[in-house]
Design an enzyme around this catalytic site. Sequence first.
Site, PDB file in Angstrom:
ATOM      1  N   LYS A   1       0.814  -1.213   0.000  1.00 18.03           N
ATOM      2  CA  LYS A   1       0.000   0.000   0.000  1.00 18.03           C
ATOM      3  C   LYS A   1       0.853   1.270   0.000  1.00 18.03           C
ATOM      4  O   LYS A   1       0.494   2.265  -0.638  1.00 18.03           O
ATOM      5  CB  LYS A   1      -0.953   0.004   1.189  1.00 18.03           C
ATOM      6  CG  LYS A   1      -0.279   0.063   2.559  1.00 18.03           C
ATOM      7  CD  LYS A   1      -1.304   0.001   3.668  1.00 18.03           C
ATOM      8  CE  LYS A   1      -0.653   0.005   5.046  1.00 18.03           C
ATOM      9  NZ  LYS A   1       0.061   1.257   5.333  1.00 18.03           N
ATOM     10  N   THR A   2       2.003   1.235   0.700  1.00 19.34           N
ATOM     11  CA  THR A   2       2.852   2.427   0.722  1.00 19.34           C
ATOM     12  C   THR A   2       3.403   2.722  -0.669  1.00 19.34           C
ATOM     13  O   THR A   2       3.534   3.883  -1.066  1.00 19.34           O
ATOM     14  CB  THR A   2       4.008   2.243   1.726  1.00 19.34           C
ATOM     15  OG1 THR A   2       3.462   1.914   3.013  1.00 19.34           O
ATOM     16  CG2 THR A   2       4.824   3.513   1.862  1.00 19.34           C
TER      17      THR A   2
ATOM     18  N   GLN B   1      -7.703  -5.309   9.394  1.00 24.40           N
ATOM     19  CA  GLN B   1      -6.637  -4.905  10.314  1.00 24.40           C
ATOM     20  C   GLN B   1      -7.070  -3.750  11.215  1.00 24.40           C
ATOM     21  O   GLN B   1      -6.233  -3.024  11.749  1.00 24.40           O
ATOM     22  CB  GLN B   1      -5.379  -4.519   9.532  1.00 24.40           C
ATOM     23  CG  GLN B   1      -4.759  -5.685   8.777  1.00 24.40           C
ATOM     24  CD  GLN B   1      -3.415  -5.325   8.177  1.00 24.40           C
ATOM     25  OE1 GLN B   1      -2.397  -5.214   8.869  1.00 24.40           O
ATOM     26  NE2 GLN B   1      -3.402  -5.129   6.870  1.00 24.40           N
TER      27      GLN B   1
ATOM     28  N   ARG C   1       2.102 -11.165  10.264  1.00 20.93           N
ATOM     29  CA  ARG C   1       3.425 -10.577  10.467  1.00 20.93           C
ATOM     30  C   ARG C   1       4.512 -11.544  10.009  1.00 20.93           C
ATOM     31  O   ARG C   1       5.647 -11.154   9.770  1.00 20.93           O
ATOM     32  CB  ARG C   1       3.682 -10.258  11.949  1.00 20.93           C
ATOM     33  CG  ARG C   1       2.786  -9.247  12.624  1.00 20.93           C
ATOM     34  CD  ARG C   1       2.563  -8.004  11.846  1.00 20.93           C
ATOM     35  NE  ARG C   1       1.350  -8.098  11.023  1.00 20.93           N
ATOM     36  CZ  ARG C   1       1.064  -7.291  10.025  1.00 20.93           C
ATOM     37  NH1 ARG C   1       1.875  -6.339   9.686  1.00 20.93           N
ATOM     38  NH2 ARG C   1      -0.052  -7.445   9.332  1.00 20.93           N
TER      39      ARG C   1
ATOM     40  N   ASP D   1      -3.686   7.181   4.587  1.00 21.37           N
ATOM     41  CA  ASP D   1      -3.199   5.827   4.863  1.00 21.37           C
ATOM     42  C   ASP D   1      -3.886   5.293   6.113  1.00 21.37           C
ATOM     43  O   ASP D   1      -4.325   6.065   6.976  1.00 21.37           O
ATOM     44  CB  ASP D   1      -1.680   5.880   5.069  1.00 21.37           C
ATOM     45  CG  ASP D   1      -1.054   4.497   5.178  1.00 21.37           C
ATOM     46  OD1 ASP D   1      -1.661   3.529   4.688  1.00 21.37           O
ATOM     47  OD2 ASP D   1       0.041   4.394   5.746  1.00 21.37           O
ATOM     48  N   GLU D   2      -3.983   3.965   6.227  1.00 22.23           N
ATOM     49  CA  GLU D   2      -4.583   3.303   7.406  1.00 22.23           C
ATOM     50  C   GLU D   2      -5.971   3.876   7.705  1.00 22.23           C
ATOM     51  O   GLU D   2      -6.306   4.173   8.861  1.00 22.23           O
ATOM     52  CB  GLU D   2      -3.668   3.458   8.639  1.00 22.23           C
ATOM     53  CG  GLU D   2      -2.259   2.917   8.452  1.00 22.23           C
ATOM     54  CD  GLU D   2      -2.200   1.401   8.436  1.00 22.23           C
ATOM     55  OE1 GLU D   2      -3.260   0.754   8.448  1.00 22.23           O
ATOM     56  OE2 GLU D   2      -1.078   0.862   8.402  1.00 22.23           O
TER      57      GLU D   2
END
Length: 677
Positions: A33-34, A250, A609, A219-220
């Site tokens: 996503k970044t 998330q 993770r 973002d997020e």
Amino acid sequence: MQKILARLNDRQLEAVQQVDSPLLVLAGAGSGKTSVITSKIAYLIRSRGMAARNICAVTFTNKAAREMRERVGKMLSREEAKGLTVSTFHSLGLDIIRREVKHLGYKSGFSLFDTEDSRALLRDLMHKDAQVDADVVNQVQHLISNWKNDLVEPDTAAAVAENPSERLAAQVYEHYNRHLQAYNAVDFDDLIRLPVLLFQQQPEVLEKWQHRMHYLLIDEYQDTNISQYRLVKLLTNLRRTFTVVGDDDQSIYAWRGARPENLIQLGEDFPNLKIIKLEQNYRSTGRILKVANHLIAHNPHLHEKSLWSQLGYGDPIRVIECASEEAEAERIAAEIMTRKIKEQASWKDFAVLYRGNFQSRIVEIKLQAFQIPYKISGGTSFFARNEIKDIMGYLRLLINPADDNAFLRIINIPRREIGPAILEKLATYARDRGVSLFAACHEMGLEQYLKEHQVEKLRRFTHWMDSIIRRCESDDPIAAIGEMIRDMDYEAWLYQNASTPTVAERRYANIWTLIDSLSDTLKRMQEDDDQVGIREAIARLVLRDLLEQQEEEDDSDKVQLLTLHASKGLEFPQVFLMGMEEELLPHRNAIESDTIEEERRLAYVGITRAQQQLTLTLAKQRKTYGEMLNCTPSRFLDELPQDDLKWEGRVTDTQSPEERKQRKQDRINALRAMLNN
């Protein structure tokens, strides 16, 4: 630009090039996503001709904002990126307040209260009526924070209060806001609340900011609360050109106000919203993703998605059931030692994740026994060190002499023989006069409260501070602040109070690291706005104090211990997820309040993770308040695809006797190798 776009997959490329309508990018864990956000910034500037000063990218942590800035810096020239805003939500809010300070009824150089400042003010306000314990103060602080995040003002809070605790908090809320205004101060929640209220009440100010921001990237997005969503909606309502990137799977911060429902609200408020899913994962093996997909499928979804990977299927997921929590911790430590030596891995390749901080204690003991180096995430913040708090107190007083908390912190550092009795009388006089402690020191009437030599001590300090304030405004402010530190002989103070000269030397070096950071902050801000001065730079530094928990990278070779909440956004080759038991994960509070869905998302975050190997552990018994209690395996284990699990330590253990024998031999070999080393 073609090189930048060539690195993207088809879905990422579509998300980057979709510009003319509102866009929601549902980005699964590890899906890049970044890369989408940073590539889109470059695309808007280079391919669509948009000025960098009209683009704003917002995220939640300084670390994430820093990473975005660094990536954009590699894609664009310095000139191309000039004026680009890449910041946290709260930094953006601070910038809006700073630029519109007069519209909000504040003076420039306002103070930013941290959690401790706010708690101290609430404690003072509440003690006027009755003695209250710390738990009550904390509860009131939590309620006021929630109300501010939900844009509930004091009069509304009083009307909707349902019980005595809420009624008390609502009553304090009004006094608290009034005192903040009197102190020319705002708290952390005000950084979003005040811009929203300003934009709602003054359309001409909102219109100015809407014309300034042609494109917004968030973002997020699943972590936004009510006030943050309202801010986004107000800023984008004119052009309706924005990209929000998020993952409902998330969303794990409901306890601090995050609302995954904002994903649904977005579609209702912007009917032409386009949705693009990023489902290719670049982090984990196929088996880890399959397990994660199976688990999260038990939650309801507005938009279905399924992660996949081209990194191979990978090893089975090991589930280790241990006799007790002590055996669980020892098994984890032994496994890490064995794998480290057998696989020639680095210590930092391993992470141990847990639901609650208390679980780390016994793991620490076992890691120490095996002489395994480890790091607990969220160590002491740079800004939490006493020497930094002291100098930050001076800086806060420089930009806002009405900051009584800062005044009280530094009036006797270094020692000036201004004792509690003097300060108590000073506070009484200031309260009666309705002025700050600093201003009270200048008034002639103070001589009626204190003896002449006591007043002289106070005025010697305030006149000295006045001279530094004047130098900061008319001369080189960084040089003036450096001179202030040397003039008060803070170095000697550190050597007098430190346990060793080496400790004092290190603390003094920290002070100059802070001043260098302030200088860099001032230079960066002046590159975008040459009207910015030392007041704004210090305010930005205070905000960084609030946002950061020692976020600078620790690249030392150590096993990482961290909570599931703290693990979000990170990745590790090998992950141990411990405590897979009912009432632990899912937590007992979640079971009682029927919020299992968020706990499932938390487990999903932990699983995703892992890059290569994932081990889940649980204990058959755990000690609670000195009593050994039987534990029930987590319901989440039943929700995983059983064919991909390899159980150890239970009746239906899937390990053969030969495999168990080999595991023991591996551990012996690892210990022998350690002893030889």
